[in-house]
Design a protein around this motif. Structure first.
Motif, PDB file in Angstrom:
ATOM      1  N   GLN A  31       0.822  -1.205   0.000  1.00 45.69           N
ATOM      2  CA  GLN A  31       0.000   0.000   0.000  1.00 45.69           C
ATOM      3  C   GLN A  31       0.858   1.258   0.000  1.00 45.69           C
ATOM      4  N   LEU A  32       0.460   2.237  -0.826  1.00 46.59           N
ATOM      5  CA  LEU A  32       1.139   3.535  -0.870  1.00 46.59           C
ATOM      6  C   LEU A  32       0.473   4.520   0.085  1.00 46.59           C
ATOM      7  N   PHE A  33       1.302   5.245   0.823  1.00 47.37           N
ATOM      8  CA  PHE A  33       0.850   6.315   1.697  1.00 47.37           C
ATOM      9  C   PHE A  33       1.533   7.607   1.254  1.00 47.37           C
ATOM     10  N   ILE A 120      -7.659  15.197  -4.992  1.00 47.54           N
ATOM     11  CA  ILE A 120      -7.527  14.648  -3.647  1.00 47.54           C
ATOM     12  C   ILE A 120      -8.921  14.569  -3.048  1.00 47.54           C
ATOM     13  N   MET A 121      -9.355  13.371  -2.668  1.00 47.83           N
ATOM     14  CA  MET A 121     -10.710  13.154  -2.201  1.00 47.83           C
ATOM     15  C   MET A 121     -10.732  12.821  -0.715  1.00 47.83           C
ATOM     16  N   PRO A 122     -11.822  13.138  -0.021  1.00 49.95           N
ATOM     17  CA  PRO A 122     -11.958  12.713   1.379  1.00 49.95           C
ATOM     18  C   PRO A 122     -11.957  11.188   1.460  1.00 49.95           C
ATOM     19  N   PRO A 123     -11.595  10.614   2.607  1.00 44.25           N
ATOM     20  CA  PRO A 123     -11.625   9.157   2.745  1.00 44.25           C
ATOM     21  C   PRO A 123     -13.044   8.641   2.556  1.00 44.25           C
ATOM     22  N   ALA A 135      -7.223  12.024   3.572  1.00 42.25           N
ATOM     23  CA  ALA A 135      -7.653  12.096   2.177  1.00 42.25           C
ATOM     24  C   ALA A 135      -7.082  10.894   1.427  1.00 42.25           C
ATOM     25  N   VAL A 136      -7.558  10.703   0.202  1.00 43.72           N
ATOM     26  CA  VAL A 136      -7.041   9.654  -0.680  1.00 43.72           C
ATOM     27  C   VAL A 136      -6.958  10.215  -2.094  1.00 43.72           C
ATOM     28  N   THR A 137      -6.148   9.581  -2.927  1.00 45.90           N
ATOM     29  CA  THR A 137      -6.122   9.907  -4.347  1.00 45.90           C
ATOM     30  C   THR A 137      -5.748   8.646  -5.104  1.00 45.90           C
ATOM     31  N   ARG A 138      -5.900   8.698  -6.416  1.00 49.70           N
ATOM     32  CA  ARG A 138      -5.534   7.546  -7.256  1.00 49.70           C
ATOM     33  C   ARG A 138      -4.527   7.979  -8.311  1.00 49.70           C
ATOM     34  N   LEU A 139      -3.548   7.118  -8.560  1.00 52.64           N
ATOM     35  CA  LEU A 139      -2.563   7.374  -9.595  1.00 52.64           C
ATOM     36  C   LEU A 139      -3.130   6.988 -10.954  1.00 52.64           C
ATOM     37  N   GLU A 140      -2.363   7.273 -11.992  1.00 52.19           N
ATOM     38  CA  GLU A 140      -2.828   6.957 -13.343  1.00 52.19           C
ATOM     39  C   GLU A 140      -3.053   5.473 -13.538  1.00 52.19           C
ATOM     40  N   ASP A 141      -2.309   4.633 -12.802  1.00 52.93           N
ATOM     41  CA  ASP A 141      -2.504   3.188 -12.911  1.00 52.93           C
ATOM     42  C   ASP A 141      -3.603   2.683 -11.980  1.00 52.93           C
TER      43      ASP A 141
END
Length: 312
Positions: A31-33, A120-123, A135-141
Protein backbone atom coordinates in the motif's frame (compact mmCIF):
# COMPACT_ATOMS: atom_id res chain seq x y z
CA UNK A 1 16.46 10.08 -2.31
CA UNK A 2 19.39 12.49 -2.56
CA UNK A 3 18.19 15.83 -3.83
CA UNK A 4 14.49 14.95 -3.61
CA UNK A 5 13.75 18.10 -1.61
CA UNK A 6 16.23 20.39 -3.36
CA UNK A 7 13.58 22.44 -5.18
CA UNK A 8 11.33 23.43 -2.28
CA UNK A 9 11.50 27.12 -3.29
CA UNK A 10 10.01 26.21 -6.66
CA UNK A 11 7.29 24.20 -4.93
CA UNK A 12 6.05 27.23 -3.03
CA UNK A 13 4.73 28.48 -6.36
CA UNK A 14 2.14 25.68 -6.25
CA UNK A 15 0.42 27.16 -3.23
CA UNK A 16 -2.44 29.44 -4.17
CA UNK A 17 -2.83 27.49 -7.41
CA UNK A 18 -4.79 24.68 -5.70
CA UNK A 19 -1.91 22.26 -6.25
CA UNK A 20 0.34 20.27 -3.97
CA UNK A 21 3.14 17.75 -4.05
CA UNK A 22 3.00 14.49 -2.14
CA UNK A 23 5.91 12.39 -0.92
CA UNK A 24 4.82 8.77 -1.36
CA UNK A 25 6.12 5.85 0.70
CA UNK A 26 5.29 2.35 1.90
CA UNK A 27 5.19 0.72 5.32
CA UNK A 28 6.87 -2.57 4.26
CA UNK A 29 3.58 -3.47 2.55
CA UNK A 30 2.34 -2.85 -0.99
CA UNK A 31 0.00 0.00 0.00
CA UNK A 32 1.14 3.53 -0.87
CA UNK A 33 0.85 6.31 1.70
CA UNK A 34 1.70 10.01 1.38
CA UNK A 35 2.54 13.25 3.20
CA UNK A 36 2.53 16.80 1.88
CA UNK A 37 6.06 17.73 0.76
CA UNK A 38 5.80 21.13 2.46
CA UNK A 39 5.87 19.40 5.83
CA UNK A 40 8.96 17.32 5.00
CA UNK A 41 12.39 18.61 5.95
CA UNK A 42 14.46 15.65 4.76
CA UNK A 43 14.46 11.93 4.06
CA UNK A 44 17.23 9.59 5.19
CA UNK A 45 18.06 6.04 6.09
CA UNK A 46 17.19 5.27 9.69
CA UNK A 47 20.01 6.60 11.90
CA UNK A 48 21.02 5.19 15.25
CA UNK A 49 18.30 5.66 17.87
CA UNK A 50 18.49 6.17 21.62
CA UNK A 51 15.69 4.39 23.46
CA UNK A 52 13.60 6.48 25.83
CA UNK A 53 12.24 4.79 28.98
CA UNK A 54 8.48 5.02 29.58
CA UNK A 55 7.85 6.58 26.17
CA UNK A 56 4.68 6.08 24.13
CA UNK A 57 4.50 2.55 22.59
CA UNK A 58 4.83 3.88 19.01
CA UNK A 59 7.87 6.05 19.82
CA UNK A 60 10.97 4.14 18.70
CA UNK A 61 13.45 6.46 20.34
CA UNK A 62 15.32 9.69 19.70
CA UNK A 63 17.69 10.45 16.82
CA UNK A 64 20.40 13.11 17.00
CA UNK A 65 20.25 15.10 13.75
CA UNK A 66 22.89 17.83 13.49
CA UNK A 67 22.77 18.38 17.23
CA UNK A 68 18.96 18.35 17.48
CA UNK A 69 17.17 15.57 19.37
CA UNK A 70 14.29 14.36 17.18
CA UNK A 71 11.59 11.99 18.43
CA UNK A 72 11.13 9.05 16.04
CA UNK A 73 7.63 7.60 15.64
CA UNK A 74 6.87 4.24 14.03
CA UNK A 75 4.21 5.53 11.64
CA UNK A 76 3.04 2.04 10.71
CA UNK A 77 2.35 1.12 14.34
CA UNK A 78 0.81 4.55 14.98
CA UNK A 79 -1.92 3.98 12.38
CA UNK A 80 -2.67 0.45 13.55
CA UNK A 81 -0.50 -1.61 11.18
CA UNK A 82 2.39 -3.94 12.02
CA UNK A 83 5.43 -2.13 13.46
CA UNK A 84 8.26 -1.48 11.02
CA UNK A 85 10.90 -4.22 11.08
CA UNK A 86 14.12 -2.25 11.55
CA UNK A 87 16.22 -5.29 10.57
CA UNK A 88 15.00 -4.64 7.02
CA UNK A 89 15.72 -1.51 4.92
CA UNK A 90 13.72 1.43 6.26
CA UNK A 91 13.74 5.21 6.12
CA UNK A 92 13.14 8.22 8.30
CA UNK A 93 10.96 11.11 7.08
CA UNK A 94 11.79 14.21 9.12
CA UNK A 95 8.85 16.63 9.29
CA UNK A 96 7.73 19.84 10.94
CA UNK A 97 4.18 20.03 12.29
CA UNK A 98 2.80 22.68 14.60
CA UNK A 99 6.22 24.23 15.30
CA UNK A 100 7.80 20.91 16.32
CA UNK A 101 10.15 18.56 14.44
CA UNK A 102 9.63 14.80 14.49
CA UNK A 103 10.72 11.81 12.46
CA UNK A 104 8.42 9.15 11.04
CA UNK A 105 9.84 5.67 10.57
CA UNK A 106 8.55 4.12 7.32
CA UNK A 107 9.59 1.38 4.93
CA UNK A 108 10.62 2.45 1.44
CA UNK A 109 10.23 5.98 0.06
CA UNK A 110 8.75 5.97 -3.43
CA UNK A 111 8.67 9.37 -5.20
CA UNK A 112 7.11 12.83 -5.27
CA UNK A 113 4.00 13.50 -7.34
CA UNK A 114 2.47 16.85 -8.30
CA UNK A 115 -1.34 16.96 -8.18
CA UNK A 116 -4.25 19.33 -8.22
CA UNK A 117 -6.18 19.43 -4.95
CA UNK A 118 -9.36 18.58 -6.85
CA UNK A 119 -7.89 15.11 -7.41
CA UNK A 120 -7.53 14.65 -3.65
CA UNK A 121 -10.71 13.15 -2.20
CA UNK A 122 -11.96 12.71 1.38
CA UNK A 123 -11.62 9.16 2.74
CA UNK A 124 -14.55 6.86 1.91
CA UNK A 125 -17.34 6.85 4.48
CA UNK A 126 -16.77 3.11 4.96
CA UNK A 127 -13.40 3.91 6.55
CA UNK A 128 -15.25 4.66 9.79
CA UNK A 129 -14.45 7.16 12.52
CA UNK A 130 -11.29 5.47 13.75
CA UNK A 131 -9.27 5.74 10.54
CA UNK A 132 -6.02 7.70 10.24
CA UNK A 133 -6.60 9.10 6.76
CA UNK A 134 -7.24 12.71 5.92
CA UNK A 135 -7.65 12.10 2.18
CA UNK A 136 -7.04 9.65 -0.68
CA UNK A 137 -6.12 9.91 -4.35
CA UNK A 138 -5.53 7.55 -7.26
CA UNK A 139 -2.56 7.37 -9.60
CA UNK A 140 -2.83 6.96 -13.34
CA UNK A 141 -2.50 3.19 -12.91
CA UNK A 142 -5.52 3.34 -10.54
CA UNK A 143 -3.39 2.58 -7.48
CA UNK A 144 -4.85 4.09 -4.32
CA UNK A 145 -2.69 6.48 -2.28
CA UNK A 146 -3.72 7.08 1.33
CA UNK A 147 -2.81 10.47 2.82
CA UNK A 148 -2.26 10.20 6.56
CA UNK A 149 -3.90 12.47 9.14
CA UNK A 150 -0.67 13.26 10.97
CA UNK A 151 -2.43 15.65 13.32
CA UNK A 152 -4.49 12.75 14.66
CA UNK A 153 -1.37 10.59 15.00
CA UNK A 154 0.46 13.29 16.96
CA UNK A 155 -2.57 14.11 19.12
CA UNK A 156 -2.63 10.50 20.34
CA UNK A 157 1.03 10.71 21.36
CA UNK A 158 1.13 14.25 22.78
CA UNK A 159 -2.34 15.47 23.75
CA UNK A 160 -3.40 18.92 22.58
CA UNK A 161 -5.42 21.12 24.91
CA UNK A 162 -8.23 23.47 23.92
CA UNK A 163 -8.21 25.15 27.34
CA UNK A 164 -7.76 28.92 27.32
CA UNK A 165 -5.58 30.43 30.04
CA UNK A 166 -7.45 32.50 32.63
CA UNK A 167 -5.27 35.53 31.96
CA UNK A 168 -6.19 35.44 28.24
CA UNK A 169 -9.93 35.01 28.66
CA UNK A 170 -11.76 38.36 28.65
CA UNK A 171 -15.07 37.85 30.45
CA UNK A 172 -16.61 41.03 29.02
CA UNK A 173 -15.74 40.02 25.46
CA UNK A 174 -17.12 36.52 26.06
CA UNK A 175 -20.45 38.10 27.01
CA UNK A 176 -20.48 39.91 23.66
CA UNK A 177 -19.55 36.72 21.81
CA UNK A 178 -22.74 34.89 22.76
CA UNK A 179 -24.68 34.01 19.60
CA UNK A 180 -21.84 34.84 17.20
CA UNK A 181 -20.96 32.25 14.55
CA UNK A 182 -17.65 31.04 13.11
CA UNK A 183 -17.19 28.77 10.11
CA UNK A 184 -14.39 26.24 10.75
CA UNK A 185 -12.98 24.59 7.61
CA UNK A 186 -10.61 21.65 8.14
CA UNK A 187 -10.33 18.10 6.86
CA UNK A 188 -8.81 16.81 10.12
CA UNK A 189 -11.41 15.79 12.70
CA UNK A 190 -8.77 16.27 15.41
CA UNK A 191 -8.10 19.87 14.37
CA UNK A 192 -11.81 20.66 14.03
CA UNK A 193 -12.51 19.30 17.51
CA UNK A 194 -9.71 21.36 19.05
CA UNK A 195 -10.83 24.55 17.32
CA UNK A 196 -14.45 23.93 18.28
CA UNK A 197 -13.40 23.45 21.90
CA UNK A 198 -11.71 26.86 21.93
CA UNK A 199 -14.61 28.66 20.26
CA UNK A 200 -17.33 27.09 22.39
CA UNK A 201 -15.37 28.17 25.47
CA UNK A 202 -15.95 31.70 24.18
CA UNK A 203 -19.66 31.06 23.72
CA UNK A 204 -19.41 31.02 19.93
CA UNK A 205 -21.52 28.77 17.69
CA UNK A 206 -19.39 26.64 15.34
CA UNK A 207 -20.37 25.70 11.80
CA UNK A 208 -18.13 23.07 10.18
CA UNK A 209 -16.99 22.22 6.67
CA UNK A 210 -14.47 19.49 5.86
CA UNK A 211 -12.85 21.18 2.86
CA UNK A 212 -12.75 24.41 0.89
CA UNK A 213 -15.10 23.20 -1.84
CA UNK A 214 -17.86 22.47 0.67
CA UNK A 215 -17.20 25.76 2.44
CA UNK A 216 -17.46 27.93 -0.69
CA UNK A 217 -20.63 26.10 -1.78
CA UNK A 218 -22.14 26.76 1.65
CA UNK A 219 -21.16 30.45 1.62
CA UNK A 220 -22.44 31.08 -1.90
CA UNK A 221 -25.75 29.37 -1.11
CA UNK A 222 -26.23 31.59 1.94
CA UNK A 223 -25.52 34.63 -0.24
CA UNK A 224 -27.91 33.33 -2.94
CA UNK A 225 -30.60 32.97 -0.25
CA UNK A 226 -30.27 36.67 0.56
CA UNK A 227 -28.03 36.52 3.64
CA UNK A 228 -25.39 39.20 4.14
CA UNK A 229 -22.77 36.65 5.10
CA UNK A 230 -20.02 39.00 6.41
CA UNK A 231 -22.52 40.32 8.99
CA UNK A 232 -23.60 36.82 10.04
CA UNK A 233 -20.16 35.24 10.49
CA UNK A 234 -17.63 36.60 12.93
CA UNK A 235 -14.90 34.96 10.86
CA UNK A 236 -13.79 31.90 8.95
CA UNK A 237 -11.00 29.77 10.40
CA UNK A 238 -9.58 27.58 7.65
CA UNK A 239 -6.87 24.99 7.26
CA UNK A 240 -4.42 25.40 4.38
CA UNK A 241 -4.24 21.90 2.87
CA UNK A 242 -7.55 20.13 2.26
CA UNK A 243 -9.04 17.79 -0.34
CA UNK A 244 -10.69 19.26 -3.44
CA UNK A 245 -9.98 22.91 -2.56
CA UNK A 246 -7.24 24.19 -0.25
CA UNK A 247 -7.52 27.14 2.12
CA UNK A 248 -5.57 29.46 -0.19
CA UNK A 249 -7.93 28.88 -3.10
CA UNK A 250 -10.92 29.14 -0.76
CA UNK A 251 -9.67 32.57 0.34
CA UNK A 252 -9.20 33.66 -3.26
CA UNK A 253 -12.73 32.52 -4.18
CA UNK A 254 -14.16 34.47 -1.26
CA UNK A 255 -12.23 37.65 -2.12
CA UNK A 256 -13.42 37.45 -5.74
CA UNK A 257 -17.12 37.30 -4.75
CA UNK A 258 -18.45 40.82 -3.96
CA UNK A 259 -21.01 39.32 -1.57
CA UNK A 260 -18.33 37.53 0.47
CA UNK A 261 -15.15 39.56 0.05
CA UNK A 262 -15.43 41.34 3.42
CA UNK A 263 -15.36 38.10 5.42
CA UNK A 264 -12.59 37.97 8.03
CA UNK A 265 -10.40 34.93 7.26
CA UNK A 266 -7.90 33.28 9.61
CA UNK A 267 -5.51 30.67 8.22
CA UNK A 268 -5.00 27.94 10.84
CA UNK A 269 -2.43 25.40 9.72
CA UNK A 270 0.35 23.08 10.82
CA UNK A 271 2.58 24.24 7.96
CA UNK A 272 5.61 26.40 8.81
CA UNK A 273 4.90 29.91 10.09
CA UNK A 274 7.39 31.87 7.99
CA UNK A 275 6.10 30.32 4.78
CA UNK A 276 2.46 30.93 5.60
CA UNK A 277 2.92 34.55 6.64
CA UNK A 278 3.99 35.34 3.08
CA UNK A 279 1.09 33.32 1.69
CA UNK A 280 -1.38 35.18 3.92
CA UNK A 281 -0.36 38.38 2.17
CA UNK A 282 -0.42 36.77 -1.27
CA UNK A 283 -3.94 35.34 -1.11
CA UNK A 284 -5.55 37.90 1.20
CA UNK A 285 -6.10 36.22 4.58
CA UNK A 286 -6.40 38.52 7.58
CA UNK A 287 -4.48 36.43 10.15
CA UNK A 288 -2.31 33.33 10.43
CA UNK A 289 -2.17 30.91 13.39
CA UNK A 290 -0.06 27.79 13.73
CA UNK A 291 -2.35 25.01 14.92
CA UNK A 292 -2.99 23.95 18.50
CA UNK A 293 -2.36 27.31 20.19
CA UNK A 294 -5.59 27.92 22.15
CA UNK A 295 -4.42 31.15 23.79
CA UNK A 296 -3.35 32.69 20.49
CA UNK A 297 -6.58 31.69 18.75
CA UNK A 298 -8.66 33.02 21.64
CA UNK A 299 -6.73 36.30 21.57
CA UNK A 300 -7.32 36.76 17.83
CA UNK A 301 -11.03 35.93 18.12
CA UNK A 302 -11.48 38.28 21.08
CA UNK A 303 -9.64 41.10 19.33
CA UNK A 304 -11.89 40.67 16.29
CA UNK A 305 -14.94 40.97 18.55
CA UNK A 306 -13.54 44.11 20.18
CA UNK A 307 -12.90 45.68 16.79
CA UNK A 308 -16.47 44.98 15.64
CA UNK A 309 -17.92 46.34 18.87
CA UNK A 310 -15.81 49.50 18.66
CA UNK A 311 -16.89 50.08 15.06
CA UNK A 312 -20.58 49.49 15.68
Amino acid sequence: MAGILDTVDQRTQLVGENRLELLMFKMQTRQLFALNVFKVQEVMQLPRLTKMPQSHPVVCGVASLRGQAVTVIDLSAAIGLRPIDTTKPCNLIVTEYNRTVQGFLVGSVDRIINLSWNLIMPPPATAGRGHYLTAVTRLEDNQLVEIIDVEKVLAEIVSYSSEISAEVLDVEVVKMARGMKVLVVDDSSTARAQTEGILTSLGIEVIEATDGARAIQMLKKWADDGHHVPDELLMIITDAEMPEMDGYRLTREIREDPRLRDLYIVLNTSLSGSFNKSMVQKVGCDEFISKFQPDLMASIVQERIRTLMNNS
